[in-house]
Design a protein around this motif. Structure first.
Motif, PDB file in Angstrom:
ATOM      1  N   LEU A   5      79.994  -1.512  43.290  1.00 42.72           N
ATOM      2  CA  LEU A   5      79.900  -0.987  44.654  1.00 42.72           C
ATOM      3  C   LEU A   5      79.180   0.349  44.721  1.00 42.72           C
ATOM      4  O   LEU A   5      78.561   0.669  45.730  1.00 42.72           O
ATOM      5  N   SER A   6      79.265   1.130  43.651  1.00 43.27           N
ATOM      6  CA  SER A   6      78.628   2.440  43.708  1.00 43.27           C
ATOM      7  C   SER A   6      77.137   2.326  43.434  1.00 43.27           C
ATOM      8  O   SER A   6      76.659   1.403  42.780  1.00 43.27           O
ATOM      9  N   CYS A   7      76.413   3.285  43.960  1.00 45.87           N
ATOM     10  CA  CYS A   7      74.961   3.329  43.818  1.00 45.87           C
ATOM     11  C   CYS A   7      74.594   3.419  42.343  1.00 45.87           C
ATOM     12  O   CYS A   7      75.083   4.290  41.626  1.00 45.87           O
ATOM     13  N   LEU A   8      73.740   2.532  41.904  1.00 45.23           N
ATOM     14  CA  LEU A   8      73.326   2.527  40.507  1.00 45.23           C
ATOM     15  C   LEU A   8      72.263   3.580  40.208  1.00 45.23           C
ATOM     16  O   LEU A   8      71.953   3.833  39.048  1.00 45.23           O
ATOM     17  N   LEU A   9      71.716   4.197  41.243  1.00 47.40           N
ATOM     18  CA  LEU A   9      70.710   5.231  41.025  1.00 47.40           C
ATOM     19  C   LEU A   9      71.335   6.609  40.857  1.00 47.40           C
ATOM     20  O   LEU A   9      70.838   7.423  40.090  1.00 47.40           O
ATOM     21  N   CYS A  10      72.421   6.875  41.590  1.00 44.42           N
ATOM     22  CA  CYS A  10      73.051   8.201  41.493  1.00 44.42           C
ATOM     23  C   CYS A  10      74.521   8.135  41.084  1.00 44.42           C
ATOM     24  O   CYS A  10      75.055   9.116  40.582  1.00 44.42           O
ATOM     25  N   GLY A  11      75.179   7.015  41.355  1.00 39.09           N
ATOM     26  CA  GLY A  11      76.587   6.841  40.980  1.00 39.09           C
ATOM     27  C   GLY A  11      77.573   7.634  41.807  1.00 39.09           C
ATOM     28  O   GLY A  11      78.765   7.620  41.530  1.00 39.09           O
ATOM     29  N   SER A  12      77.096   8.311  42.850  1.00 42.14           N
ATOM     30  CA  SER A  12      78.001   9.189  43.584  1.00 42.14           C
ATOM     31  C   SER A  12      78.536   8.617  44.892  1.00 42.14           C
ATOM     32  O   SER A  12      79.529   9.105  45.402  1.00 42.14           O
ATOM     33  N   GLU A  23      68.723   8.053  51.205  1.00 40.58           N
ATOM     34  CA  GLU A  23      69.699   9.132  51.224  1.00 40.58           C
ATOM     35  C   GLU A  23      70.201   9.482  49.831  1.00 40.58           C
ATOM     36  O   GLU A  23      70.678  10.589  49.612  1.00 40.58           O
ATOM     37  N   CYS A  24      70.111   8.572  48.904  1.00 38.42           N
ATOM     38  CA  CYS A  24      70.481   8.794  47.511  1.00 38.42           C
ATOM     39  C   CYS A  24      69.602   9.910  46.933  1.00 38.42           C
ATOM     40  O   CYS A  24      68.387   9.925  47.181  1.00 38.42           O
ATOM     41  N   PRO A  25      70.165  10.848  46.190  1.00 41.59           N
ATOM     42  CA  PRO A  25      69.349  11.937  45.644  1.00 41.59           C
ATOM     43  C   PRO A  25      68.153  11.453  44.805  1.00 41.59           C
ATOM     44  O   PRO A  25      67.062  12.027  44.897  1.00 41.59           O
ATOM     45  N   TYR A  26      68.335  10.402  44.025  1.00 40.78           N
ATOM     46  CA  TYR A  26      67.256   9.857  43.202  1.00 40.78           C
ATOM     47  C   TYR A  26      66.143   9.301  44.091  1.00 40.78           C
ATOM     48  O   TYR A  26      64.977   9.655  43.944  1.00 40.78           O
ATOM     49  N   SER A  27      66.498   8.428  45.037  1.00 37.30           N
ATOM     50  CA  SER A  27      65.484   7.814  45.884  1.00 37.30           C
ATOM     51  C   SER A  27      64.870   8.825  46.856  1.00 37.30           C
ATOM     52  O   SER A  27      63.685   8.741  47.183  1.00 37.30           O
ATOM     53  N   ARG A  85      68.379  -1.314  35.987  1.00 33.63           N
ATOM     54  CA  ARG A  85      69.644  -0.734  35.530  1.00 33.63           C
ATOM     55  C   ARG A  85      70.744  -1.790  35.452  1.00 33.63           C
ATOM     56  O   ARG A  85      71.563  -1.770  34.538  1.00 33.63           O
ATOM     57  N   VAL A  86      70.747  -2.713  36.406  1.00 40.06           N
ATOM     58  CA  VAL A  86      71.760  -3.779  36.415  1.00 40.06           C
ATOM     59  C   VAL A  86      71.545  -4.737  35.255  1.00 40.06           C
ATOM     60  O   VAL A  86      72.468  -5.050  34.506  1.00 40.06           O
ATOM     61  N   HIS A  87      70.330  -5.222  35.116  1.00 43.17           N
ATOM     62  CA  HIS A  87      70.066  -6.330  34.203  1.00 43.17           C
ATOM     63  C   HIS A  87      69.620  -5.917  32.810  1.00 43.17           C
ATOM     64  O   HIS A  87      69.793  -6.681  31.859  1.00 43.17           O
ATOM     65  N   GLN A  88      69.030  -4.721  32.684  1.00 41.77           N
ATOM     66  CA  GLN A  88      68.516  -4.305  31.383  1.00 41.77           C
ATOM     67  C   GLN A  88      69.200  -3.062  30.837  1.00 41.77           C
ATOM     68  O   GLN A  88      69.008  -2.719  29.671  1.00 41.77           O
ATOM     69  N   GLY A  89      69.970  -2.382  31.675  1.00 44.18           N
ATOM     70  CA  GLY A  89      70.631  -1.159  31.235  1.00 44.18           C
ATOM     71  C   GLY A  89      69.652  -0.045  30.899  1.00 44.18           C
ATOM     72  O   GLY A  89      69.939   0.833  30.097  1.00 44.18           O
ATOM     73  N   PHE A  90      68.500  -0.090  31.507  1.00 44.19           N
ATOM     74  CA  PHE A  90      67.424   0.850  31.216  1.00 44.19           C
ATOM     75  C   PHE A  90      67.157   1.700  32.456  1.00 44.19           C
ATOM     76  O   PHE A  90      67.130   1.176  33.568  1.00 44.19           O
ATOM     77  N   THR A  91      66.928   3.001  32.276  1.00 43.12           N
ATOM     78  CA  THR A  91      66.717   3.926  33.386  1.00 43.12           C
ATOM     79  C   THR A  91      65.386   4.648  33.242  1.00 43.12           C
ATOM     80  O   THR A  91      65.092   5.177  32.171  1.00 43.12           O
TER      81      THR A  91
END
Length: 130
Positions: A5-12, A23-27, A85-91
């Protein structure tokens, strides 16, 4: 399927369309950097505000087309980053994502020029500042 449920880009915060785009800090950093490249240093970050902003651009102008390209490119690459990030665990760091978006825009403009589009060269100039 277990869905995060949490944003995979920022986690916050919880992921939503509005949060993910932009609105996400990363995006938000990606979006702001790309629009600054187009000489729009303070773009809106709320989805509804962005939609109104895009619609208020002079239709048919090269700048409006570049802005639409920027919006589409950001959405596409941010979604790809989320799925990576979901499928490869890569950032990817923000700077690399920005580079990918600008490179993609330049490639699209070059292709437009090669097929005879009247906008290709003008758009390429916008995406390739001196």
């Amino acid at each position: 399927m277990d869905v995060e449920l949490s944003c995979l880009l920022c986690g916050s915060e919880n992921e939503s369309k509005d949060h993910l785009f932009f609105e996400c800090p990363y995006s938000k950093e990606v979006w702001s950097s790309i629009t600054t490249t187009l000489m729009f240093p303070s773009p809106p970050v709320k989805w509804t505000d962005i939609m109104a902003w895009l619609h208020s651009s002079p239709s048919g102008s090269t700048t409006a087309l570049a802005l639409l390209q920027a919006w589409q490119g950001c959405i596409s690459e941010l979604w790809n980053e989320r799925n990576r990030r979901v499928h490869q665990g890569f950032t990817l760091p923000v700077s690399l994502l920005i580079t990918k978006i600008i490179s993609s825009m330049k490639n699209k403009c070059t292709a437009m020029s090669q097929i005879g589009s009247a906008h290709g060269d003008a758009l390429l100039e916008i995406w390739s500042p001196s």
